[in-house]
Design a protein around this motif. Structure first.
Motif, PDB file in Angstrom:
ATOM      1  N   SER A  73      96.938   4.755  63.312  1.00 26.38           N
ATOM      2  CA  SER A  73      96.645   5.281  64.649  1.00 26.38           C
ATOM      3  C   SER A  73      97.896   5.856  65.306  1.00 26.38           C
ATOM      4  CB  SER A  73      96.057   4.196  65.538  1.00 26.38           C
ATOM      5  OG  SER A  73      94.831   3.749  65.008  1.00 26.38           O
ATOM      6  N   ALA A  74      99.024   5.178  65.133  1.00 23.26           N
ATOM      7  CA  ALA A  74     100.276   5.668  65.720  1.00 23.26           C
ATOM      8  C   ALA A  74     100.623   7.040  65.143  1.00 23.26           C
ATOM      9  CB  ALA A  74     101.405   4.680  65.471  1.00 23.26           C
ATOM     10  N   GLY A  75     100.400   7.206  63.850  1.00 25.82           N
ATOM     11  CA  GLY A  75     100.645   8.511  63.232  1.00 25.82           C
ATOM     12  C   GLY A  75      99.713   9.582  63.776  1.00 25.82           C
ATOM     13  N   ARG A  76      98.468   9.223  63.958  1.00 28.63           N
ATOM     14  CA  ARG A  76      97.500  10.178  64.514  1.00 28.63           C
ATOM     15  C   ARG A  76      97.865  10.549  65.946  1.00 28.63           C
ATOM     16  NH1 ARG A  76      92.215   9.479  62.808  1.00 28.63           N
ATOM     17  NH2 ARG A  76      91.756  11.382  63.915  1.00 28.63           N
ATOM     18  N   LEU A 104      89.707  15.919  61.153  1.00 34.21           N
ATOM     19  CA  LEU A 104      89.144  16.360  59.881  1.00 34.21           C
ATOM     20  C   LEU A 104      90.231  16.401  58.810  1.00 34.21           C
ATOM     21  CD1 LEU A 104      86.677  17.350  58.343  1.00 34.21           C
ATOM     22  CD2 LEU A 104      87.216  19.666  59.107  1.00 34.21           C
ATOM     23  N   ARG A 105      91.403  16.907  59.177  1.00 27.03           N
ATOM     24  CA  ARG A 105      92.517  16.952  58.227  1.00 27.03           C
ATOM     25  C   ARG A 105      92.909  15.536  57.783  1.00 27.03           C
ATOM     26  NH1 ARG A 105      97.919  19.433  60.276  1.00 27.03           N
ATOM     27  NH2 ARG A 105      98.177  17.326  61.067  1.00 27.03           N
ATOM     28  N   ALA A 106      92.977  14.613  58.728  1.00 30.89           N
ATOM     29  CA  ALA A 106      93.334  13.225  58.395  1.00 30.89           C
ATOM     30  C   ALA A 106      92.287  12.615  57.462  1.00 30.89           C
ATOM     31  CB  ALA A 106      93.470  12.392  59.664  1.00 30.89           C
ATOM     32  N   ALA A 107      91.016  12.888  57.706  1.00 34.61           N
ATOM     33  CA  ALA A 107      89.943  12.366  56.853  1.00 34.61           C
ATOM     34  C   ALA A 107      90.022  12.958  55.450  1.00 34.61           C
ATOM     35  CB  ALA A 107      88.582  12.651  57.477  1.00 34.61           C
TER      36      ALA A 107
END
Length: 140
Positions: free
Chosen positions: A85-88, A115-118
């Motif tokens: 989450s911190a990265g996001r 979407l990119r993270a997924a």
């Protein structure tokens, strides 16, 4: 055998590798290695199938090291989520807050980043879902 000659006060590469960590630095390093190993094992085996021993062994530690850093596997999983989450949040801040975007533009950017993270970690969503089912079954 070749010897390295150093100026007074400078450290050789070997000396730098031997630098002792403070107790706090060592504990932080252990914690980070456990989190990294957990993330890898959860994606590889799933939440339920991953044992504390799998995580500790994967990080190069014992169960004792695990339990001196985390109360439970659930506690560690939440630490993994916190790091993700911190990265996001950093990504969002970098792309949304740093620019003067309208609300609609910010939503589009947030959707693209999500979407990119997924796509970068497609196995993470099933693991996250498995964890929430585990918690709901236990607490429900």
């Amino acid at each position: 055998m070749q010897r390295r000659i150093c100026k007074a006060g400078s450290a050789t590469l070997r000396d730098m590798k031997r630098k002792r960590l403070t107790r706090e630095q060592s504990k932080d390093q252990t914690r980070e290695r456990l989190i990294d190993a957990a993330r890898t094992m959860f994606v590889k085996k799933g939440y339920v199938a991953t044992s504390v021993e799998d995580i500790a062994s994967g990080a190069g530690y014992t169960r004792g090291a695990f339990y001196s850093n985390f109360e439970s596997k659930d506690d560690l999983f939440l630490a993994v989520i916190d790091e993700r989450s911190a990265g996001r949040v950093r990504d969002f801040a970098e792309h949304i807050l740093a620019e003067s975007l309208s609300f609609d533009e910010a939503l589009r950017v947030a959707a693209r980043l999500s979407l990119r993270a997924a796509r970068q970690a497609p196995r993470w969503i099933p693991v996250l879902t498995e964890f929430w089912i585990h918690v709901a079954g236990r607490d429900g």
